[in-house]
Design an enzyme around this catalytic site. Sequence first.
Site, PDB file in Angstrom:
ATOM      1  N   GLU A  35       0.807  -1.227   0.000  1.00  0.00           N
ATOM      2  CA  GLU A  35       0.000   0.000   0.000  1.00  0.00           C
ATOM      3  C   GLU A  35       0.839   1.276   0.000  1.00  0.00           C
ATOM      4  OE1 GLU A  35      -3.769   0.075   2.235  1.00  0.00           O
ATOM      5  OE2 GLU A  35      -3.255  -1.925   2.918  1.00  0.00           O
ATOM      6  N   HIS A  46       7.133 -26.619   4.293  1.00  0.00           N
ATOM      7  CA  HIS A  46       6.339 -27.741   3.791  1.00  0.00           C
ATOM      8  C   HIS A  46       5.725 -27.443   2.431  1.00  0.00           C
ATOM      9  CE1 HIS A  46       6.750 -29.904   7.605  1.00  0.00           C
ATOM     10  NE2 HIS A  46       6.772 -28.679   8.124  1.00  0.00           N
ATOM     11  N   LYS A  63     -13.569   0.208  -4.818  1.00  0.00           N
ATOM     12  CA  LYS A  63     -14.700   0.435  -3.908  1.00  0.00           C
ATOM     13  C   LYS A  63     -15.778   1.248  -4.606  1.00  0.00           C
ATOM     14  CE  LYS A  63     -12.398   0.096   0.608  1.00  0.00           C
ATOM     15  NZ  LYS A  63     -11.967   0.759   1.835  1.00  0.00           N
TER      16      LYS A  63
HETATM   17  C1  F6R Z   1      -6.118   1.896   3.483  1.00  0.00           C
HETATM   18  C2  F6R Z   1      -6.158   0.554   4.007  1.00  0.00           C
HETATM   19  C3  F6R Z   1      -7.215  -0.426   3.537  1.00  0.00           C
HETATM   20  C4  F6R Z   1      -8.516  -0.251   4.342  1.00  0.00           C
HETATM   21  C5  F6R Z   1      -9.568  -1.272   3.872  1.00  0.00           C
HETATM   22  C6  F6R Z   1     -10.841  -1.256   4.695  1.00  0.00           C
HETATM   23  O1  F6R Z   1      -5.184   2.660   4.221  1.00  0.00           O
HETATM   24  O2  F6R Z   1      -5.348   0.241   4.805  1.00  0.00           O
HETATM   25  O3  F6R Z   1      -6.680  -1.713   3.695  1.00  0.00           O
HETATM   26  O4  F6R Z   1      -8.255  -0.436   5.707  1.00  0.00           O
HETATM   27  O5  F6R Z   1      -9.888  -1.026   2.532  1.00  0.00           O
HETATM   28  O6  F6R Z   1     -11.330   0.030   4.879  1.00  0.00           O
HETATM   29  P1  F6R Z   1     -11.707   0.517   6.348  1.00  0.00           P
HETATM   30  O7  F6R Z   1     -10.459   0.387   7.150  1.00  0.00           O
HETATM   31  O8  F6R Z   1     -12.165   1.931   6.192  1.00  0.00           O
HETATM   32  O9  F6R Z   1     -12.802  -0.404   6.813  1.00  0.00           O
END
Ligand code: F6R
Length: 346
Positions: free
Chosen positions: A230, A246, A340
């Site tokens: 990330e 393994h 998203k």
């Molecule tokens: C972004 C990150 C992502 C979010 C994930 C879930 O910094 O780390 O892995 O954590 O997309 O989103 P949230 O945390 O808002 O539920």
Amino acid sequence: MINGFSAKGVKQMLDYIHGLPEQLEYCLEQDYRIPIASGISNVVVAGMGGSAIGGDVLRCCLNTRKSVPVLVSRDYRLPGFVGRDSLVLAVSYSGNTEETISAFEDARAKGAQIAVVTTGGQLGSLAEKAGIPLITIPAGLPPRSALGYLFSPLALIVEKIGLADSMRYELRETTAVLKEIREELYADEPDEANPALKLARELKDCIPVIWAAGSDLEVAAMRWKGQINENAKAPAYYNCFPELNHNEFTGLECPETLTKKLAVIILRGGEENPRIGRRVDITREILSDKITKFLTVEARGRSRMAQLFSLMYTGDFVSAYLAAIYGIDPVPVTLIEALKKKLKDS
Ligand code: F6R
């Protein structure tokens, strides 16, 4: 070359990373008293990505102690065993992650006891409406930079309801260890003596493969991988000893054209099983003509919690420096956001 951290966002990410110990301190000052009935026989942390990993820290902290089982669920539905004797901790930094909202609804349908950790969003509103204990944490960070806010309430809740002891004490120790580490690893301009920057340089143009020396340290390897993905926007993979001996290990018999790109980072901890230690040594020996880059990072601190955080924190710095080396802005996660949005519109 690193260009004086000229890449956009590097300084900002380093500052977020710098703030981790204060997140633990902030949480230690809060009162996370939640009305939970007795008779909890399992804890399920429901969340995704940066919000789920706090659950894994809890799982790794408690897995060798006399405590109830802790499971992290990263999906729309919770496991079938979840019921009235389960404590479901639904964690989403934004409060808008669809899998976590769905898991929260599933927990309600299954009659589980629930608490929500979030900055707000839909999950916050749903919890409020349903009168479910809601822990609101400070907003304004990328979720992965809020690990302290996302993990500490879980630790303090399980301690408060009598499922684990010494969490508060360990959070204090962890804070002190993290402050020590940032003294050594934080730099707002390139410092060639900085061990995390040196490590990041070793990883340049390689695919990092992170191996935890024992499943007790699994979350640390997972966090390294996630932070490299990330922050540096680079591929990385993780596994744990002894399991990797393994399967994964044998995959490295492949032609050197593939293995020469790999850099293996071994994360080691204080309470390491001596048989794991032998496995690490023998594995290195066997792979010596295949893997040219083996790097080791040692945990610090006395408690499992401090050891895990010390490894993760080092990885956080390495991931930000790797972003700087690649000239990448570590802050935005454009692909995650785009996905998203597409899902929301479909
Ligand atoms: C972004 C990150 C992502 C979010 C994930 C879930 O910094 O780390 O892995 O954590 O997309 O989103 P949230 O945390 O808002 O539920």
